[in-house]
Design a protein around this motif. Sequence first.
Motif, PDB file in Angstrom:
ATOM      1  N   ASP A  81     -12.759 -31.570  -9.722  1.00  0.00           N
ATOM      2  CA  ASP A  81     -13.792 -31.114 -10.348  1.00  0.00           C
ATOM      3  C   ASP A  81     -12.844 -30.504 -11.476  1.00  0.00           C
ATOM      4  OD1 ASP A  81     -12.046 -29.309  -8.997  1.00  0.00           O
ATOM      5  OD2 ASP A  81     -12.998 -28.628  -7.513  1.00  0.00           O
ATOM      6  N   ARG A  83     -12.383 -27.329 -12.290  1.00  0.00           N
ATOM      7  CA  ARG A  83     -11.201 -25.947 -12.007  1.00  0.00           C
ATOM      8  C   ARG A  83     -10.125 -26.926 -11.307  1.00  0.00           C
ATOM      9  NH1 ARG A  83     -11.782 -24.041  -6.607  1.00  0.00           N
ATOM     10  NH2 ARG A  83      -9.430 -23.456  -6.139  1.00  0.00           N
ATOM     11  N   GLY A  87      -8.107 -25.198 -15.173  1.00  0.00           N
ATOM     12  CA  GLY A  87      -7.300 -24.456 -14.656  1.00  0.00           C
ATOM     13  C   GLY A  87      -5.908 -25.151 -15.279  1.00  0.00           C
ATOM     14  N   ALA A 130      -8.891 -15.631 -11.888  1.00  0.00           N
ATOM     15  CA  ALA A 130      -8.910 -16.298 -10.816  1.00  0.00           C
ATOM     16  C   ALA A 130      -9.159 -16.500  -9.338  1.00  0.00           C
ATOM     17  CB  ALA A 130      -7.789 -17.561 -11.162  1.00  0.00           C
ATOM     18  N   ARG A 131      -8.883 -15.368  -8.976  1.00  0.00           N
ATOM     19  CA  ARG A 131      -8.451 -15.441  -7.686  1.00  0.00           C
ATOM     20  C   ARG A 131     -10.642 -14.774  -7.238  1.00  0.00           C
ATOM     21  NH1 ARG A 131      -5.580 -14.628  -3.075  1.00  0.00           N
ATOM     22  NH2 ARG A 131      -4.363 -16.204  -4.112  1.00  0.00           N
ATOM     23  N   THR A 132     -10.318 -13.960  -8.378  1.00  0.00           N
ATOM     24  CA  THR A 132     -12.228 -13.294  -8.125  1.00  0.00           C
ATOM     25  C   THR A 132     -13.459 -14.449  -8.003  1.00  0.00           C
ATOM     26  OG1 THR A 132     -11.184 -11.434  -9.314  1.00  0.00           O
ATOM     27  CG2 THR A 132     -13.789 -11.089  -9.432  1.00  0.00           C
ATOM     28  N   SER A 133     -12.983 -15.121  -9.553  1.00  0.00           N
ATOM     29  CA  SER A 133     -13.947 -15.740  -9.429  1.00  0.00           C
ATOM     30  C   SER A 133     -14.093 -17.405  -8.203  1.00  0.00           C
ATOM     31  CB  SER A 133     -13.808 -16.475 -10.754  1.00  0.00           C
ATOM     32  OG  SER A 133     -12.727 -17.957 -11.139  1.00  0.00           O
ATOM     33  N   THR A 134     -12.768 -16.906  -7.407  1.00  0.00           N
ATOM     34  CA  THR A 134     -13.214 -18.426  -6.864  1.00  0.00           C
ATOM     35  C   THR A 134     -13.697 -17.702  -5.714  1.00  0.00           C
ATOM     36  OG1 THR A 134     -10.971 -19.374  -7.123  1.00  0.00           O
ATOM     37  CG2 THR A 134     -11.100 -19.037  -5.000  1.00  0.00           C
ATOM     38  N   VAL A 135     -13.278 -16.509  -5.422  1.00  0.00           N
ATOM     39  CA  VAL A 135     -13.115 -15.489  -3.586  1.00  0.00           C
ATOM     40  C   VAL A 135     -15.222 -15.907  -3.622  1.00  0.00           C
ATOM     41  CG1 VAL A 135     -14.168 -13.377  -2.735  1.00  0.00           C
ATOM     42  CG2 VAL A 135     -11.621 -14.014  -3.404  1.00  0.00           C
ATOM     43  N   ARG A 136     -15.945 -15.444  -5.784  1.00  0.00           N
ATOM     44  CA  ARG A 136     -17.442 -15.107  -5.347  1.00  0.00           C
ATOM     45  C   ARG A 136     -18.339 -16.317  -5.712  1.00  0.00           C
ATOM     46  NH1 ARG A 136     -17.192 -11.646 -11.343  1.00  0.00           N
ATOM     47  NH2 ARG A 136     -16.968  -9.736  -9.704  1.00  0.00           N
ATOM     48  N   ARG A 137     -17.154 -17.937  -5.628  1.00  0.00           N
ATOM     49  CA  ARG A 137     -18.000 -18.446  -5.536  1.00  0.00           C
ATOM     50  C   ARG A 137     -17.986 -19.420  -4.479  1.00  0.00           C
ATOM     51  NH1 ARG A 137     -14.080 -21.946  -8.151  1.00  0.00           N
ATOM     52  NH2 ARG A 137     -15.245 -21.251 -10.496  1.00  0.00           N
ATOM     53  N   VAL A 138     -16.928 -19.048  -3.531  1.00  0.00           N
ATOM     54  CA  VAL A 138     -17.174 -18.701  -2.202  1.00  0.00           C
ATOM     55  C   VAL A 138     -17.617 -18.183  -1.032  1.00  0.00           C
ATOM     56  CG1 VAL A 138     -16.049 -18.695   0.494  1.00  0.00           C
ATOM     57  CG2 VAL A 138     -14.592 -20.138  -1.776  1.00  0.00           C
TER      58      VAL A 138
END
Length: 142
Positions: A81, A83, A87, A130-138
């Motif tokens: 994907d 990411r 990344g 990166a962590r913040t965007s992943t948490v928001r996406r999830v």
Amino acid sequence: MSFVVNLMLGLLFGTGLVVSGMSDPAKVLNFLDLFGSWDPSLAFVMGGAVITAFFGYRLVFKREKPVAAASFHLPSSNAVDSRILIGPAIFGIGWGLGGFCPGPALTATALAATGTYAFLPMMFVGMWLARTSTVRRVAAAA
């Protein structure tokens, strides 16, 4: 027990970074400079790592479970994907510009290598983003 094993492995990894020269950004940048002052020595470091990983994974996966964990934690998906593409591209650009990746940057802190104290805060900001965007996406997908 897991903490002690991880600590010892981290110390071994850090020692390997220092001994191999990977914690010296000038050495890394010279390796990446193919048409200038190219230094091929890190290719041997990478080759040694690839060979070690090749045989190490085969040895470890013969076991039913890891030595210091209840089970293996392997990815459940092999889909490519954005990411997976973006990344590593950002990582490579940062490595090429700064001469550091996270492990050697942390090791170079104790060595007071040039640029370390500018690189590390930005590395942590990038990890946080990166962590913040992943948490928001999830959270948005749930």
